[in-house]
Write an enzyme that holds these catalytic residues in place. Sequence first.
Site, PDB file in Angstrom:
ATOM      1  N   ASP A  56     -77.705   4.578  61.524  1.00 42.26           N
ATOM      2  CA  ASP A  56     -76.775   3.934  60.614  1.00 42.26           C
ATOM      3  C   ASP A  56     -75.416   4.606  60.830  1.00 42.26           C
ATOM      4  OD1 ASP A  56     -75.550   2.399  58.711  1.00 42.26           O
ATOM      5  OD2 ASP A  56     -77.102   2.658  57.205  1.00 42.26           O
TER       6      ASP A  56
HETATM    7  C1  BGC Z   1     -74.810   0.139  56.416  1.00 40.32           C
HETATM    8  C2  BGC Z   1     -75.463  -0.685  57.513  1.00 40.32           C
HETATM    9  C3  BGC Z   1     -74.406  -1.377  58.310  1.00 40.32           C
HETATM   10  C4  BGC Z   1     -73.431  -0.349  58.840  1.00 40.32           C
HETATM   11  C5  BGC Z   1     -72.328  -0.944  59.678  1.00 40.32           C
HETATM   12  C6  BGC Z   1     -73.666   1.011  56.888  1.00 40.32           C
HETATM   13  O1  BGC Z   1     -72.912   1.453  55.824  1.00 40.32           O
HETATM   14  O2  BGC Z   1     -75.780   0.926  55.760  1.00 40.32           O
HETATM   15  O3  BGC Z   1     -76.359  -1.600  56.954  1.00 40.32           O
HETATM   16  O4  BGC Z   1     -74.979  -2.145  59.330  1.00 40.32           O
HETATM   17  O5  BGC Z   1     -72.824   0.320  57.758  1.00 40.32           O
HETATM   18  O6  BGC Z   1     -71.418  -1.628  58.904  1.00 40.32           O
END
Ligand code: BGC
Length: 728
Positions: free
Chosen positions: A224
């Site tokens: 993530d």
């Molecule tokens: C989220 C993800 C997301 C990523 C990119 C993170 O804050 O948990 O689900 O894909 O950001 O935006």
Amino acid sequence: MTDGERDRLVAEMTLEEKLGLVRGHADPAGRATGALPGVERLGVPPLRLVDGPMGVRDGRATAFPATLALGASWDPALARRVGAALGAEARAKGHHVVLGPGLNVIRVPTCGRNFEYPSEDPRLTAAVAAASVAGIRSAGAAATAKHFVANNQERQRDGVSVVVDERTLRELYLPGFRAAVAAGAEAVMTAYNRVRGRWMSEHTELVEGVLREEWGFDGCVVSDWWGTHDTRAAVEGGLDLEMPGVSPLELYAPRSHLLRALVGLRPSERAGIDPPVLWRAYDALVGDEGQPDLYPAAYFGDRLRRAVASGAVAEAAVDRKVERVLGLYDALGLLDGAGKPSGGSAGESPTVDADAHHDLAREAAVRGTVLLDNDGLLPLSGAESLAVVGPNADAAKVGGGGSSAVTPARTVSPLAALRERASGVTFERGVARVAEPSLFDPPWAGTVRRLRGATTDADPDAAVAAAADADVAVVVVQDGATEGEDRDSLALPGDQDALVAAVAAANDRTVVVCRSSGPVRMPWLDDVAAVVATWYPGQADGAALADVLYGADPGGRLPVTFGRRFADYPVAGDRRYPGVDGHVHYDEGVFVGYRGFDRVGVDPLFPFGHGRSYAAFACGDASATPADDGWRLDVPVANDADRAGREVVQVYVSPPDGPVERPARTLGGFASVELAAGERERVSVSVPRRAFARYDSREGWTVDPGEYDLLVARSSRDVRERMSVTAE
Ligand code: BGC
């Protein structure tokens, strides 16, 4: 490309080129959520990844209904179509990998991201998630199952350690991921949280052990965003690709002249300040608890280079990761030109039929709408005058805050759509607008929102007067959930409950439209004529709502239990949520959601699986026959009404007494069917053997021999038929 060809391609790469493929870079166009530069010399093109589960987060795109609404449709075929449309839009915008579906099990009813997930039940979650994956892939995009695993709250999501036993993990939190992998997800995103003390981005046991060895996942494990903590531990833990791999400044620089100039000036370098020092200062000043630390930007950057140079990490380990990243490329057909300097093609970008996607968003919103209660007022005839009341009734509820937020291609608000259908419409906001919070808001946004709220044109007395004057009052209420924080409580924000009560007192014919990220309290329930839950319906919000209010049978059934109060949920108590001293204890074990309510015999406000129809269904004598993998039920269903409708046949499995306590019933299978007026159909529902099994930490999946009851039901609490089968 064969494995051998891929190996040869890796062998031709310099270490620098390999390092460029295991961590993200800023997209030069500033549009992707994450990007890889590729290796031009060897024909490996750039790769673009984009959020997210409910629409493409890049410019204007179709904002589909919340994943939770797809859960509420109980219709994997519909989820697949939405996935295909999402994938097609991603491809049309030049992206390759969709950062979705989100498929964490809804454990905490107030979790800020529940709208991004299908259900509190693992089987429904798995079915919807697998279908979404299949849909995304059918459009030529890659799917990313996220967030692996036990990311069930936003509060302290970037630090909390989940204390969970193996059985609970296996029975509740892992099946959705297993199904997504079986459906061909090319990538899995690790969660921010820790599980049993280890960060998920370095969780050897769950990533290398369960995901790869047990389930045979050979795809790409991606972190993530800024969810990494240590180079060597992440290398050994099975992470292949670190995202975004750059600081927020660099990530967003291509989108802004000012940021680009700043990055170009390299002020920290000139002043001799190490960028991480700046990021630490930034985190200390404006970082909040729902957000990961942005320092440092990349563990798979310089740190990995140094680790390879010192021998702390073998280059072969990096090769393995590069192979997996190339596997992702290959699955997308991006390596067809690899090996030649001319480069692999980035693929054809199909065009998108925006009207067709809007219609699909509308259809999915209707199908995800749950008619919670109806004393006969609905459907409306069209002859009634309406008072449309509600703080945000003049805006579509497109989605929630955070990375899933989509800039909609167009919107239809409840007010606009009802104005087209009703004979006369008045509108009163009634109470101050509900803020639409966003993870990406600057620190001063809260103050701006409060000021805007204070200067709103809301007047509760005018709302009551409008309701009294109209034939029917439609009160549109909502919450405002976002990634990065949980809702404070199950109550609707602001003075909306008081508004509903006041309107209901002025007009007996009051319909409440609830746009929420999950369960909400409804203290006024007994005083209103009808309630529909539309979740976050997406850009076609109003159009779908008008369809339902004027007679389209809402196909939805609750994918989550609506409790009367937070204390009734099995996660109540600080240890269980939000956790103490950085640890959240999943003490309720497998008794999440309806399983927990059943265990202690507490009546919910509305049970899991509940939802009314405008039609009237009866089910005849069901029969069960053994099938290859479990049982198949034949359930005769009749629509006795003079109108078409959708029924969701639910089958729950009730185990015999055995060596361990098990939920009284768990969802074993289901089918969603549309029946015309007077139509009858034999509906077939499969209940796989796994639905009879429990997970034993020594024996693995175990079916205790004995008599199991199969319950044919209209909700987890509305059983219509019961039959016994013997399992051995
Ligand atoms: C989220 C993800 C997301 C990523 C990119 C993170 O804050 O948990 O689900 O894909 O950001 O935006």
